[in-house]
Write an enzyme that holds these catalytic residues in place. Structure first.
Site, PDB file in Angstrom:
ATOM      1  CD  GLU A  60      20.173 -16.610 -24.021  1.00  0.00           C
ATOM      2  OE1 GLU A  60      21.150 -16.587 -23.244  1.00  0.00           O
ATOM      3  OE2 GLU A  60      19.598 -15.584 -24.408  1.00  0.00           O
ATOM      4  NE  ARG A 106      23.680   3.727 -22.840  1.00  0.00           N
ATOM      5  CZ  ARG A 106      24.774   3.623 -23.581  1.00  0.00           C
ATOM      6  NH1 ARG A 106      24.672   3.587 -24.882  1.00  0.00           N
ATOM      7  NH2 ARG A 106      25.951   3.558 -23.034  1.00  0.00           N
ATOM      8  CG  HIS A 152      26.829 -35.738  -9.783  1.00  0.00           C
ATOM      9  ND1 HIS A 152      27.427 -36.885  -9.317  1.00  0.00           N
ATOM     10  CD2 HIS A 152      26.490 -35.999 -11.072  1.00  0.00           C
ATOM     11  CE1 HIS A 152      27.466 -37.795 -10.283  1.00  0.00           C
ATOM     12  NE2 HIS A 152      26.900 -37.277 -11.366  1.00  0.00           N
ATOM     13  CD1 TRP A 161      22.239  -0.039 -14.743  1.00  0.00           C
ATOM     14  CD2 TRP A 161      24.417  -0.328 -14.331  1.00  0.00           C
ATOM     15  NE1 TRP A 161      22.437  -1.354 -14.398  1.00  0.00           N
ATOM     16  CE2 TRP A 161      23.757  -1.558 -14.141  1.00  0.00           C
ATOM     17  CE3 TRP A 161      25.802  -0.274 -14.123  1.00  0.00           C
ATOM     18  CZ2 TRP A 161      24.426  -2.716 -13.759  1.00  0.00           C
ATOM     19  CZ3 TRP A 161      26.469  -1.426 -13.735  1.00  0.00           C
ATOM     20  CH2 TRP A 161      25.771  -2.635 -13.565  1.00  0.00           C
ATOM     21  CB  CYS A 200      25.845   6.119 -17.569  1.00  0.00           C
ATOM     22  SG  CYS A 200      26.233   5.550 -15.919  1.00  0.00           S
ATOM     23  CD  GLU A 214      18.224 -11.243 -19.497  1.00  0.00           C
ATOM     24  OE1 GLU A 214      19.032 -10.327 -19.339  1.00  0.00           O
ATOM     25  OE2 GLU A 214      18.241 -11.987 -20.504  1.00  0.00           O
ATOM     26  CE  LYS A 274      20.452  -4.550 -26.133  1.00  0.00           C
ATOM     27  NZ  LYS A 274      20.037  -5.952 -26.043  1.00  0.00           N
ATOM     28  CG  ASN A 307      28.994   5.277 -19.696  1.00  0.00           C
ATOM     29  OD1 ASN A 307      29.036   4.517 -18.724  1.00  0.00           O
ATOM     30  ND2 ASN A 307      28.724   4.865 -20.924  1.00  0.00           N
ATOM     31  N   GLY A 308      31.261   5.367 -17.154  1.00  0.00           N
ATOM     32  CA  GLY A 308      32.540   4.686 -16.923  1.00  0.00           C
ATOM     33  C   GLY A 308      32.915   4.736 -15.454  1.00  0.00           C
ATOM     34  CE  LYS A 341      17.170 -13.209 -22.836  1.00  0.00           C
ATOM     35  NZ  LYS A 341      18.502 -13.397 -23.334  1.00  0.00           N
TER      36      LYS A 341
HETATM   37  C1  F6R Z   1      21.124 -11.057 -21.615  1.00  0.00           C
HETATM   38  C2  F6R Z   1      22.027 -10.080 -22.195  1.00  0.00           C
HETATM   39  C3  F6R Z   1      23.401 -10.001 -21.659  1.00  0.00           C
HETATM   40  C4  F6R Z   1      24.395  -9.723 -22.782  1.00  0.00           C
HETATM   41  C5  F6R Z   1      25.797  -9.496 -22.192  1.00  0.00           C
HETATM   42  C6  F6R Z   1      26.831  -9.258 -23.282  1.00  0.00           C
HETATM   43  O1  F6R Z   1      19.868 -11.017 -22.234  1.00  0.00           O
HETATM   44  O2  F6R Z   1      21.664  -9.346 -23.076  1.00  0.00           O
HETATM   45  O3  F6R Z   1      23.748 -11.144 -20.944  1.00  0.00           O
HETATM   46  O4  F6R Z   1      24.393 -10.808 -23.658  1.00  0.00           O
HETATM   47  O5  F6R Z   1      25.777  -8.397 -21.332  1.00  0.00           O
HETATM   48  O6  F6R Z   1      26.512  -8.145 -24.033  1.00  0.00           O
HETATM   49  P1  F6R Z   1      27.130  -7.910 -25.463  1.00  0.00           P
HETATM   50  O7  F6R Z   1      26.604  -8.986 -26.357  1.00  0.00           O
HETATM   51  O8  F6R Z   1      26.677  -6.545 -25.870  1.00  0.00           O
HETATM   52  O9  F6R Z   1      28.623  -8.008 -25.303  1.00  0.00           O
END
Ligand code: F6R
Length: 606
Positions: A479, A27, A502, A76, A2, A486, A601, A100-101, A483
């Site tokens: 990774e 965010r 397997h 969120w 949020c 998501e 984010k 938020n929280g 990408k």
């Molecule tokens: C994927 C992504 C997330 C963050 C994860 C950790 O593209 O951005 O998987 O890597 O939420 O976030 P941070 O790095 O802020 O702890």
């Protein structure tokens, strides 16, 4: 998670709130709302389950919510579906609250409040706050906030309005980030500095348990016991506030292209006069005595850890466990004062990583933070902090965050190797030279954008996509797969190429797209066998290999050649190919690339 903004001052509150909420959109959110107090001490609200832009339309450009003090929120969803009744601000007769929280004891409090006659309209945990404030309101706004906060457990950042004090905001922080911003005859509270970036560079970070009373002419901060606290006001750089797309269609694309520059800046910071420099008190002594390293992180930051593990283990000879923070915090990790725990986080506010760090600290580990956001919670918790100098990352999907994390981790691995006399000077300088070429090689991959776009537009994707690789190529696959899923919402799996047979190979059928990452010459023969295995079952294989490695091309349906580099640093360069690929596949599908559905984010709740 949020986003929060609070404003009190000389200007029309709605204009500032909308503008700040637009800056917080990155965010990730599923509903939004604002509340403003008018001259007659009425609190007027407007809420939406669409974008912030629709708040502006619904309020007729703020005309329907006149006033100079207000609060805004992007939600969120955690408790309750993303709909209007659950959108913030939440109201009682005299109060309006954004949060938020998570309030962990809300159901108990809710039961008591229902007995007292309060009628709940939402399914949220937040709604207990305005009702508790109402119940505790005897003497003053501040006193009611202090009493209320003492009853709440969990993590929260709250910003509150009260009808009886129409030019005052009260902001409270406990475990969820919150800043206060200082302007001229106007002041702010916000979940992060980008929210206030158009208005002020002067901010202070609230600490856990602090309460700020914000009026147009000044801010006073109190402890939870009601004692005045003196806060240090910081001036943040324009650069860290910059949230401009600079002509790119999306922040993600801009951030992908910023990688060579972000990498150079980060690498140069830790390579003073061509030598490694990781200055922190007591660190060298710790490095000499440690027996193992734990890297704790979530999502892509965890993937950066997985990719860096090879450099740490091979160069420094120390055993490394890379741990998902949300698992680590509830496990029984063997930690002692001979364990170095490295927390990796772009935001520095990820709740699970914070909890994992707390555990490590309790058990006596020396803790190091690799974070991007200055003064974030994780950076303040650790014994040493090594910042990534990526600049602000706005797109929800990380790109330059990941590569700069990997830059710091790779250089730190070399530093440890040198301190433990595990590496010859000549060899060290060879590696450093290799790292200096990374930005150039990233740029070479960026030059392939047109071809990657064509690939993205032509690739037929059935129900699922597979990424396979071995060793550092497997780390790239992990990774790359994240990408893609998501931002494009296409299901994908990343598999260690040798593990496929397997079980998972049963999912390969005629036309299944498989991306094979083959940038490791030593394991080329093994990858050739794995590619043949999936092609024999009908897979359409698109491979990437290093320039000059000809053998993979002949057995793949498509081949792309990427710049040559040392295997230990290849994820830094070769991931750029897959970032662009995911971007263009999502673009073709017309996805909301910078704000993918359901994602946030900065994940500040567990
Ligand atoms: C994927 C992504 C997330 C963050 C994860 C950790 O593209 O951005 O998987 O890597 O939420 O976030 P941070 O790095 O802020 O702890």
């Amino acid at each position: 998670m949020c986003g929060i903004i609070g404003y009190t001052g000389k200007n029309k509150a709605s204009t500032v709130l909308f503008d700040s909420l637009l800056n917080l959109e990155y965010r990730g959110y599923d509903s939004a709302g604002v509340a403003v107090i008018d001259d007659n001490k009425n609190i007027n609200t407007v809420k939406t389950v669409n974008r912030v832009q629709s708040l502006i339309q619904l309020s007729e450009n703020g005309e329907k919510i006149q006033g100079k003090t207000g609060i805004g929120h992007t939600r969120w969803a955690t408790h309750g579906s993303p709909d209007i009744k659950n959108a913030h601000p939440h109201l009682s007769e005299k109060f309006a609250v954004v949060h938020n929280g998570i309030i962990e004891n809300y159901s108990l409090i809710k039961k008591e409040l229902i007995k007292d006659g309060f009628v709940f309209k939402s399914e949220t945990d937040t709604e207990v706050v305005p009702f508790l404030l109402e119940k505790n309101y005897k003497v003053s706004f501040l006193e009611s906030v202090i009493k209320t906060v003492q009853k709440l457990s969990g993590s929260f950042a709250l910003v509150i309005l009260c009808k009886d004090e129409p030019d005052t905001l009260i902001a409270v922080k406990k475990f969820s980030p919150l800043i206060i911003g200082f302007g001229e005859n106007e002041n702010f509270a916000a979940s992060d500095i980008t929210a206030v970036s158009n208005y002020t560079q002067k901010i202070a970070y609230l600490d856990d348990g602090e309460i700020a009373v914000i009026k147009p002419d000044g801010i006073k901060v109190y402890s939870i016991e009601g004692k005045l606290v003196c806060k240090e006001i910081k001036t943040v750089s324009r650069e860290s506030l910059s949230i401009d797309k600079n002509g790119y269609e999306h922040f993600m694309l801009k951030e992908i292209y910023e990688q060579p520059q972000a990498f150079t800046k980060t690498a140069e910071h830790y390579l003073k006069k061509g030598d490694l420099s990781f200055e922190a008190s007591g660190l060298d002594e710790v490095i000499r005595k440690i027996e193992k390293i734990h890297i704790v992180a979530c999502g892509s930051a965890y993937h950066a850890g997985l990719a860096a593990k090879f450099a740490f283990e091979e160069l420094s000879g120390i055993e490394v466990n890379v741990e998902i923070a949300s698992e680590y915090r509830y496990s029984f990790p063997f930690i002692s004062d001979k364990t170095l725990v490295i927390a990796v986080s772009q935001s520095g506010e990820t709740a699970d990583t914070i909890a994992a760090l707390k555990l490590a600290k309790e058990k006596g580990a020396y803790t190091v933070a690799v974070v991007n956001v200055k003064n974030s919670t994780i950076s303040r918790m650790c014994d040493s902090v090594f910042y990534t100098l990526a600049g602000s990352e706005i797109a929800v999907a990380t790109t330059k965050g990941y590569t700069t994390q990997l830059c710091v981790l790779s250089l730190f691995a070399l530093y440890i190797a040198r301190k433990r006399n595990r590496i010859e000077t000549q060899q060290l300088h060879k590696f450093i030279e290799e790292i200096k070429y990374v930005p150039l090689k990233m740029t070479e991959v960026l030059y392939m954008a047109e071809d990657i776009k064509n690939l993205a537009y032509k690739t037929v994707i059935n129900s699922s996509v597979f990424f396979i690789g071995r060793n550092t190529d497997y780390a790239i696959s992990q990774e790359a797969s994240l990408k893609l899923k998501e931002i494009s919402y296409i299901h994908s799996e990343s598999y260690a190429a040798g593990e496929l047979k397997h079980g998972t190979i049963s999912l390969i059928e005629e036309g299944t797209t498989v991306f094979a990452v083959c940038c490791n010459k030593d394991l080329e023969d093994k990858m050739i066998s794995n590619i043949k295995e999936v092609r024999a079952r009908g897979a359409f294989v698109i491979s990437v290999a290093q320039v000059g490695d000809k053998n993979i091309g002949g057995i793949s349906d498509k081949i792309f050649y990427l710049p040559r580099t040392n295997r230990l640093f290849s994820p830094l360069i070769h991931i750029v190919f897959f970032q662009l690929l995911s971007y263009y596949i999502a673009l073709k599908k017309d996805c909301d690339i910078d704000k993918p559905r359901n994602l946030a984010k900065s994940v500040t709740v567990e």
